[in-house]
Design a protein around this motif. Structure first.
Motif, PDB file in Angstrom:
ATOM      1  N   ASP A 156      -5.465  -1.507 -11.464  1.00  0.00           N
ATOM      2  CA  ASP A 156      -4.726  -0.461 -10.767  1.00  0.00           C
ATOM      3  C   ASP A 156      -5.598   0.114  -9.654  1.00  0.00           C
ATOM      4  O   ASP A 156      -6.777   0.434  -9.870  1.00  0.00           O
TER       5      ASP A 156
ATOM      6  N   SER B 262      -5.616   3.071  -6.480  1.00  0.00           N
ATOM      7  CA  SER B 262      -4.941   4.253  -5.955  1.00  0.00           C
ATOM      8  C   SER B 262      -5.791   4.831  -4.836  1.00  0.00           C
ATOM      9  O   SER B 262      -7.019   4.921  -4.959  1.00  0.00           O
TER      10      SER B 262
ATOM     11  N   THR C 221      -0.061   9.097  -1.233  1.00  0.00           N
ATOM     12  CA  THR C 221      -0.882   8.321  -2.166  1.00  0.00           C
ATOM     13  C   THR C 221      -0.363   6.893  -2.202  1.00  0.00           C
ATOM     14  O   THR C 221       0.847   6.664  -2.365  1.00  0.00           O
TER      15      THR C 221
ATOM     16  N   ASN D 102      -0.387   3.400  -4.148  1.00  0.00           N
ATOM     17  CA  ASN D 102      -0.684   2.864  -5.474  1.00  0.00           C
ATOM     18  C   ASN D 102      -0.410   1.379  -5.492  1.00  0.00           C
ATOM     19  O   ASN D 102       0.572   0.896  -4.900  1.00  0.00           O
TER      20      ASN D 102
END
Length: 521
Positions: free
Chosen positions: A172, A174, A351, A353
């Motif tokens: 992941d 971000s 943001t 992601n």
């Protein structure tokens, strides 16, 4: 091969996030630009006039164009013992060590703030084993009853179980691009705080150095007083023998002998009492040099130093020579950056992601290209209603800025006051010492006359005692004035900033560097 494939995927997604973010980043930074508020400096020190410079010890050798002391300022006094002690302060003083540790913390906070410029990548690999239960049913038989018209049936069921595994390796990523300067101002704020902390270290160091010099000269004054009282005791013993001889010959009375004994014993007690102050100053010096008082000692020696020629410069240079002024200036820069941080809260936060990884029910096929999965997308967040929270926050930091400006200007005013105070003290002490030396000579002459008249039987011994007391008092005053002169010289040097240089504050580029230059406490 599989791990190389995994790394390539992670790198591609991270690169994609950064590129997308750069498309949105407009290098916009909200908040006021920083400027040092004007603080007028007088053109010259009031206490420094051609007349006072000629009347004051040391000043006539120090010219106004001399810029500043440099480095080891205590060497200007020419005392090897003081030099050795000051070197120990730089190495072993625990207040300096504590302040330096605070600077290292502040420098680490700069790195923490700067890390927000970059994406955050995390992983959470998992291996899950699942077991599910199922139920199946079937009909076994049926019968009909024609007479009753009813039908009977029998059913039976069976429970079945299914087992399977899931292997997942997700990554992941971000990233919140700094669209409106929140991170930039945070880094600026922490960098300014670190620079203020570095100046605080130097101010702590200068204070410890000055305290040591003051305590050292005061201790030497106690040695001078002990030497004076010891020599006075010797003189009083001679006076006692004289009165005893005159008493035995019938020229003087027993009263004179008692008066001489009282004078001698009182002075011996004063000489003994000096040991208390000397011991306490010696212990204070031990604390400043980072040593136990129980194992630290300084050999006795009278005060022989004279006030040195101190390069005092001009008032406008004072703002660049004092670490406490520099620390307060950096705190203003920090407060200014915090206003920008508060104003950035008015704007939306973007943001980005992204997730990439591998997932399969077979460990043999886990890290293969067909098992890959990925997702990427932006999130935009904006506060619609906060009941005035952001506005109040901005007002709070604007008030912090106003407070920091007031503190800065107060520090500057205090700096000018301290310089003028010590210049005035040195000027007055120089005049007073000349007058006091004359008073000592007059007291010596008066004692000699009183002693001669007593020997001739003209005056009683009480006149001698009065003359002795007057002389000792004037001699003690002279010694104490010389101590004040030396301590005022130290305090003037401290007020001028000692040997500190603004270049000792770490530069912004060094604070944000991955491997900053090594620093010394």
């Amino acid at each position: 091969m599989k791990m190389k494939l995994c790394n390539n995927v992670v790198h591609q997604v991270s690169t994609a996030l950064i590129c997308v973010g750069l498309l949105f980043a407009t290098a916009c930074s909200v908040g006021p630009k920083y400027h040092v508020p004007p603080t007028p400096a007088p053109p010259a020190y009031k206490e420094l006039t051609p007349e006072t410079q000629q009347q004051t010890d040391g000043w006539k050798q120090a010219q106004p164009q001399d810029s500043a002391l440099h480095g080891k300022w205590w060497e200007i006094f020419g005392d090897p013992q003081l030099n050795a002690l000051e070197e120990q302060v730089n190495v072993s003083n625990q207040n300096i060590a504590s302040a330096f540790a605070g600077f290292l913390q502040a420098r680490a906070l700069v790195k923490e703030a700067r890390s927000q410029y970059f994406p955050t990548i995390s992983t959470a690999p998992s291996a899950t084993y699942n077991r599910t239960l199922g139920f199946s049913s079937s009909s076994s038989s049926s019968s009909s009853n024609n007479s009753t018209g009813t039908t009977n049936s029998n059913t039976s069921g069976k429970v079945s179980a299914a087992e399977y595994a899931e292997y997942a390796l997700p990554f992941d990523a971000s990233w919140t691009p700094d669209l409106f300067g929140r991170v930039k101002n945070t880094v600026k704020s922490q960098a300014a705080a670190a620079q203020a902390s570095a100046a605080d270290v130097e101010n702590t160091r200068l204070t410890a150095q000055a305290d040591l010099a003051v305590d050292y000269f005061t201790l030497r004054t106690q040695d001078s007083l002990k030497e004076l009282l010891d020599s006075t005791v010797v003189a009083y013993k001679e006076s006692l023998r004289l009165t005893q001889a005159l008493y035995e010959t019938g020229i003087d009375s027993d009263e004179a002998v008692a008066q001489a004994e009282t004078q001698l014993e009182t002075t011996e007690a004063q000489a003994t009492n000096v040991g208390i102050a000397r011991a306490q100053y010696e212990h204070a010096i031990a604390l400043l040099v980072g040593q136990p008082a129980s194992s630290f000692s300084i050999p006795a020696a009278p005060l022989n130093s004279r006030p040195p020629a101190i390069p005092y410069g001009v008032p406008s240079q004072l703002l660049e020579r004092r670490p406490d002024v520099a620390a307060n200036e950096r705190l203003m820069a920090q407060a200014n950056a915090e206003i920008g941080i508060a104003k950035a809260a008015y704007f939306p936060t973007l943001t980005l992601n992204g997730t990439v990884g591998f997932e399969n029910d077979s460990i043999a096929n886990w890290l293969t290209w067909p098992s890959r999965f990925w997702s990427v997308g932006p999130t935009l967040a904006e506060t619609i209603f906060d009941a005035g929270l952001r506005r109040a926050t901005v007002q709070q930091y604007q008030a912090v800025w106003d407070q920091s400006v007031a503190n800065y200007r107060q520090t500057v005013l205090t700096a000018f006051q301290q310089v003028e105070d010590n210049l005035a003290a040195l000027r007055v002490l120089s005049q007073e010492l000349g007058q006091q030396d004359a008073a000592v000579k007059s007291a010596e002459r008066n004692l000699q006359l009183a002693t001669d008249r007593y020997k001739l039987g003209i005056d009683p011994y009480l006149n001698v005692i009065t003359a002795q007391t007057t002389l000792l008092s004037n001699q003690q005053t002279s010694v104490n004035l010389r101590m004040q002169q030396m301590t005022s010289s130290v305090q003037l040097i401290e007020a001028l900033g000692g040997g500190w240089d603004p270049a000792q504050i770490p530069a912004y580029k060094n604070l944000i560097a991955k491997n900053p230059p090594a620093a010394n406490p």
